[in-house]
Design an enzyme around this catalytic site. Structure first.
Site, PDB file in Angstrom:
ATOM      1  N   GLU A   1      -1.786   7.849  -5.651  1.00  0.00           N
ATOM      2  CA  GLU A   1      -1.707   6.950  -6.803  1.00  0.00           C
ATOM      3  C   GLU A   1      -2.735   7.390  -7.842  1.00  0.00           C
ATOM      4  OE1 GLU A   1      -0.903   2.659  -6.148  1.00  0.00           O
ATOM      5  OE2 GLU A   1      -2.783   2.384  -7.254  1.00  0.00           O
TER       6      GLU A   1
ATOM      7  N   HIS B   1       0.496  -0.454 -10.662  1.00  0.00           N
ATOM      8  CA  HIS B   1      -0.315  -1.378  -9.850  1.00  0.00           C
ATOM      9  C   HIS B   1      -0.594  -2.670 -10.623  1.00  0.00           C
ATOM     10  CE1 HIS B   1      -3.053  -0.999  -6.103  1.00  0.00           C
ATOM     11  NE2 HIS B   1      -2.764  -2.261  -6.315  1.00  0.00           N
TER      12      HIS B   1
ATOM     13  N   ARG C   1       0.843  -1.184   0.000  1.00  0.00           N
ATOM     14  CA  ARG C   1       0.000   0.000   0.000  1.00  0.00           C
ATOM     15  C   ARG C   1       0.884   1.241   0.000  1.00  0.00           C
ATOM     16  NH1 ARG C   1      -3.191  -3.305  -1.185  1.00  0.00           N
ATOM     17  NH2 ARG C   1      -5.227  -3.777  -0.205  1.00  0.00           N
TER      18      ARG C   1
END
Length: 349
Positions: free
Chosen positions: A288, A307, A260
Site C-alpha cells: 500500500e 484507505h 488489511r
C-alpha cells in the site's frame, strides 16, 4: 512476563484531578477534540498545554510524561516501552482515540497493569457504512457502468449484458465477526439480502442473532455474490484469500477489502480480475499503495480507494468523544467501557 488477562486493572482515583497528556501525530488532537469536547475534558482533568507528543526524548516530553496520569493516544503515538514507562511513574491509563493498540501498547504496559481502552468501536462505524455503500453499488455494477458511460456517453442493453444486476436476494458473505463485521451485518439486515458469515470464534447461535447463517470460509466464497473481509491481520490470516479461494468464487463475484491488505494474495487477485472473473473494491492493499504499474489501478472491474473507509474529517470527532467519555469514567474510578485486555490482541486488528 505478560499479565494474566484477569489481573485487575489499576483505577485512576480522584484524590486529586487527573493529569491528561496526549501522544499522536502533530495536529491530530485538534481534529479529534472540538471546543465542546475539550471543555468536557477540562471539566474533569488537568490537560497538558502545548502540542501533543509525537516522540518521547525531548526534555519537554520527559517532563510531560512525568506528570501524566492518563495518556490519550492516537495514530502516531510511539511505542510505550519499558523505558518510556519509566519516565511516566504516575501513568495509570492509556485511552486510544483510534482503533488498534498493537502499534504502541507493549508487554511493558500489561506488566505495569495499565488500564487500556480503544475507540475501535467508534472507528468501526464509518468502515461499516463504507462497506454497505460499496456492497449496494457493486451489486448494481455502478463502477464499470460509470466508467463506460463516462467514456462512451451511453450505456445500452443493460439487461442483456448484466442479467444479474441488482441487490434483491443477493447473498452477502462477511469474513470475520469483528466489531466492523458485526456492524456491517446489522446494517445489512435492512436490505433484502441473504447473509452468511465465517469466523472460527463465532457460534451458530451468535451468527443467528446477527441475522446470518454461519458457514465455513470455502462455502462462503463459493456461494456469495459479494465477499467482504473484516478479519484481523495475523500470521494465520495472511493470504486468507489466496488463488485457491479466488478460484472458488463464481464469475461476477465482488471482493471487498477494508480490513488489511495482507489478507489477500495480490498477485492471485490481479490474475483473477484480469481474467474477467471477479470484481474488487479495495480500500487496503499489499503493498500500500499499489505500484503505479499495477493492473489493478485502472482495471474497469476494480474500485481502488486510498484507505478512506476509516474515520476521516468530521468522523474523527466520534473517536474523540469516545476517548473523552472514557477519561470521564476513569477519573471517578469507573473502569473503561471499551477496555482492551491482553488476551484480546490475538483476535483483533
Amino acid at each position: 512476563m505478560v499479565a494474566h488477562p484477569t489481573r485487575p486493572r489499576r483505577k485512576v482515583t480522584r484524590s486529586s484531578r487527573a493529569r491528561v497528556a496526549f501522544a499522536m501525530h502533530h495536529g491530530l488532537r485538534e481534529r479529534l477534540l472540538d471546543d465542546e469536547l475539550l471543555h468536557r475534558l477540562r471539566a474533569v482533568a488537568d490537560v497538558e498545554p502545548g502540542e501533543a507528543l509525537h516522540e518521547f526524548s525531548t526534555p519537554e516530553a520527559v517532563a510531560c510524561l512525568g506528570r501524566a496520569e492518563i495518556l490519550v493516544t492516537s495514530w502516531g503515538c510511539p511505542p510505550l516501552t519499558a523505558d518510556v514507562l519509566a519516565l511516566a511513574p504516575r501513568l495509570r491509563a492509556v485511552v486510544h482515540a483510534a482503533g488498534s493498540v498493537k502499534h504502541h501498547i507493549t508487554p511493558a504496559c500489561w506488566e505495569r497493569g495499565l488500564s487500556v481502552s480503544s475507540a475501535a468501536s467508534a472507528n468501526a462505524i464509518p468502515v461499516a457504512e463504507y462497506t454497505v455503500a460499496m456492497i449496494v453499488l457493486a451489486n448494481k455494477r455502478v463502477f464499470p457502468l460509470a466508467a463506460e458511460y463516462r467514456s462512451a456517453g451511453t450505456s445500452t442493453n443493460l439487461s442483456a449484458r448484466y442479467p444479474h444486476l441488482g441487490n434483491y436476494r443477493k447473498r452477502i458473505g462477511i469474513v470475520g465477526a469483528s466489531a466492523i463485521g458485526r456492524r456491517v451485518l446489522t446494517l445489512l439486515r435492512a436490505y433484502a439480502f441473504e447473509l452468511v458469515v465465517s469466523d472460527p470464534y463465532l457460534a451458530a447461535s451468535e451468527a443467528g442473532e446477527l441475522g446470518a447463517d454461519l458457514v465455513d470460509l470455502d462455502e462462503l466464497v463459493a456461494t456469495s455474490d459479494v465477499v467482504s473481509l473484516h478479519a484481523p491481520a495475523l500470521p494465520e490470516t495472511r493470504h486468507l484469500i489466496d488463488a485457491r479461494r479466488l478460484s472458488l468464487m463464481r464469475p461476477g463475484t465482488t471482493l471487498i477489502n477494508t480490513a488489511r491488505g495482507d489478507l489477500v494474495d495480490t498477485a492471485a487477485l490481479t490474475a483473477a480480475v484480469q481474467g474477467g472473473q471477479l470484481y474488487a473494491v479495495l480500500d487496503v492493499t499489499a503493498p500500500e499503495p499499489l505500484p503505479l504499474g499495477s493492473p489493478l489501478r485502472d482495471h474497469p472491474h476494480v474500485l481502488l480507494t486510498p484507505h478512506v473507509a476509516g474515520s476521516l474529517g468530521t468522523e474523527l470527532l466520534r473517536m474523540g468523544e469516545l476517548a473523552v467519555s472514557e477519561v470521564e469514567r476513569l477519573v471517578v474510578g469507573v473502569p473503561a467501557h471499551h477496555a482492551v485486555l491482553p488476551h484480546m490482541l490475538g483476535r483483533t486488528a
